[in-house]
Design an enzyme around this catalytic site. Structure first.
Site, PDB file in Angstrom:
ATOM      1  N   SER A 184       0.954  -1.277   0.036  1.00 41.64           N
ATOM      2  CA  SER A 184      -0.116  -0.026  -0.144  1.00 41.64           C
ATOM      3  C   SER A 184       0.831   1.254   0.124  1.00 41.64           C
ATOM      4  CB  SER A 184      -0.959   0.064   1.161  1.00 41.64           C
ATOM      5  OG  SER A 184      -0.218  -0.046   2.395  1.00 41.64           O
ATOM      6  N   HIS A 212      -6.331  -4.074  -1.296  1.00 45.51           N
ATOM      7  CA  HIS A 212      -5.914  -2.959  -2.239  1.00 45.51           C
ATOM      8  C   HIS A 212      -6.179  -3.262  -3.855  1.00 45.51           C
ATOM      9  CE1 HIS A 212      -5.171   0.383   0.269  1.00 45.51           C
ATOM     10  NE2 HIS A 212      -4.238  -0.292   0.810  1.00 45.51           N
ATOM     11  N   LYS A 243     -12.816  -0.966   1.095  1.00 44.64           N
ATOM     12  CA  LYS A 243     -12.099   0.007   0.106  1.00 44.64           C
ATOM     13  C   LYS A 243     -12.950  -0.022  -1.140  1.00 44.64           C
ATOM     14  CE  LYS A 243      -7.639  -0.281   2.398  1.00 44.64           C
ATOM     15  NZ  LYS A 243      -7.126  -1.430   2.988  1.00 44.64           N
TER      16      LYS A 243
HETATM   17  C1  LIG Z   1      -7.144  -1.723   4.593  1.00 47.81           C
HETATM   18  C2  LIG Z   1      -6.477  -3.329   4.539  1.00 47.81           C
HETATM   19  C3  LIG Z   1      -6.691  -4.214   5.653  1.00 47.81           C
HETATM   20  C4  LIG Z   1      -7.761  -3.976   6.634  1.00 47.81           C
HETATM   21  O1  LIG Z   1      -9.134  -3.970   5.983  1.00 47.81           O
HETATM   22  P1  LIG Z   1     -10.372  -3.399   7.021  1.00 47.81           P
HETATM   23  O2  LIG Z   1     -11.510  -4.237   6.374  1.00 47.81           O
HETATM   24  O3  LIG Z   1     -10.562  -2.067   7.119  1.00 47.81           O
HETATM   25  O4  LIG Z   1     -10.124  -4.151   8.395  1.00 47.81           O
HETATM   26  C5  LIG Z   1      -6.230  -5.336   5.705  1.00 47.81           C
HETATM   27  N1  LIG Z   1      -5.138  -5.656   4.883  1.00 47.81           N
HETATM   28  C6  LIG Z   1      -4.770  -4.962   3.858  1.00 47.81           C
HETATM   29  C7  LIG Z   1      -3.874  -5.355   2.955  1.00 47.81           C
HETATM   30  C8  LIG Z   1      -5.443  -3.586   3.765  1.00 47.81           C
HETATM   31  O5  LIG Z   1      -4.934  -2.889   2.926  1.00 47.81           O
END
Ligand SMILES: *Cc1c(COP(=O)(O)O)cnc(C)c1O
Length: 397
Positions: A184, A212, A243
């Site tokens: 990320s 992502h 997301k």
């Molecule tokens: C955003 C993210 C998470 C967390 O996701 P949530 O549903 O907000 O808890 C976990 N792993 C990765 C790689 C992320 O980018």
């Protein structure tokens, strides 16, 4: 009695502040979108994970609103007691279909999915081989299992081989390679084709966290396994609904039938935490419909990401190479952290919301402003962002 704890905590808070690491929250006065309101006025938003612009998409909002009438507000139960509605099961089936896996289990978040999956599948006889840049929730989830841990350098296949070798030499029963699909801070992809080849060679499973990527990476938006042509070779995928898929909340593990069946019996964040809210389930189903029904949002996102890269490169900015909508604009060297922070402040004052990252979030000397494109941006929005970068660079020097 709170007693001396108050002063101790205040001292810790001051340390955070003094180190320049204190995180302040900026309140939005509007829904999440390409243009958001803040106390300071209106901003063009380039730092949300709202990749497809579904956070306020009319179809998603309508489905969610209707669900309040049809399915009520809350579940007030974990799934296995009385917290499973028809639509929870439907969402799991739809995710399995979309991602080409046998079965799916919903969690309250992807953080919870990663917190639950490792402990259930891997014990003291097993080994987990994990990329050094994996998400915090993967690191925590792995810690909760008793498996031996091996860490490899980011996307470094020679080091992955060495760590797999070490895991096998240690006599591990099950071995699992674990990686984010997209890193990320860099917007770079894990080389899943090579990872699957190595995993086969060492008889290891592969787990990918595709948070992502799901919804917009790959021809059909099925994520990094689709992009690398390994949808039938990845054993376990974790991901988020928070997301691109509407951005509300919820996560999932999608995998082989037995994996999901066992997680339903044993995963602690699943067994001991409330069901995903009905309105969120309905909105997520609508987001999945949008993703599988049309490639328009994906194509707009790709076009915006490519336009931003082209314009910024022409303007003489240094970008990390890639094609993901996470686009790091680099401010290298000694003074980079200050420059990045000042450019971001300047841009925010000019109505373009971007965020600077420096050590310890990224390596020393590799400060950056991480720009995240969205299908909700117009071409004019992208131009405005680039213009704001150019103006801020001139002002900061
Ligand atoms: C955003 C993210 C998470 C967390 O996701 P949530 O549903 O907000 O808890 C976990 N792993 C990765 C790689 C992320 O980018």
């Amino acid at each position: 009695m709170y007693g001396t704890v108050k002063d101790e905590l205040a001292a810790t808070l001051k340390e955070i502040e003094d180190a320049g690491l204190y995180k302040r929250e900026r309140e939005l006065t509007t829904p999440q979108a390409a243009h958001v309101g803040t106390a300071g006025g209106s901003s063009l938003n380039f730092c949300a994970n709202n990749y497809l612009g579904f956070a306020d998409h009319p179809d998603v909002v309508a489905a969610s609103r209707n669900a309040l009438d049809e399915w009520g507000f809350g579940m007030a139960s974990v799934r296995f007691i009385c917290g499973t509605q028809t639509q929870h099961t439907l969402l799991e089936q739809r995710l399995s279909q979309f991602l080409g896996m046998e079965a799916t289990i919903l969690f309250g978040s992807c953080f919870d999915a990663n917190g639950g999956v490792f402990e259930v599948l891997f014990g003291a006889q097993d080994a987990i081989v994990s990329d050094e840049l994996n998400h915090a929730s993967i690191i925590d989830g792995i810690r909760l299992s008793k498996a031996a841990r091996f860490r490899y350098r980011n996307a470094d296949m020679a080091d992955l081989r060495a760590q797999l070798e070490a895991a096998r030499a240690g006599g591990a029963r099950r071995v699992c390679v674990v990686t984010d699909g997209v890193f990320s801070m860099d917007g770079s992809y894990a080389p899943l084709d090579q990872i699957c080849d190595l995993a086969d060679e060492y008889e290891a499973m592969v787990l990918v966290d595709d948070s992502h990527a799901v919804g917009f990476v790959g021809e059909g938006g099925r994520g990094t396994p689709e992009l690398f042509g390994v949808m039938d070779r990845v054993d376990i995928i974790t991901g988020t609904l928070g997301k691109a898929l509407g951005g509300a909340s919820g996560g999932y593990v999608t995998s082989h039938q037995e994996v999901v069946d066992l997680l339903r019996q044993r995963a602690r964040p699943y067994l001991f935490s409330n069901s995903v809210a009905p309105a969120v389930v309905a909105g997520s189903l609508a987001a999945l419909d949008l993703v599988s029904g049309s490639s328009d949002a994906r194509e707009t996102l790709q076009a915006n990401s490519a336009l931003f890269r082209d314009l910024m490169t022409d303007a003489g900015f240094e970008l990390l190479p890639g094609s993901h909508p996470i686009t790091p604009v680099m401010f290298p060297g000694e003074d980079g952290a200050r420059q990045a922070a000042e450019v971001a402040d300047h841009m925010l004052a000019a109505g373009v919301y971007v965020v600077a990252f420096s050590f310890p979030v990224v390596p020393r000397g590799k400060a950056r402003i991480r720009v995240q494109l969205s299908a909700a941006h117009s071409e004019a929005d992208v131009w405005e962002c680039v213009d704001a970068f150019v103006a801020a660079r001139a002002a900061v020097g």
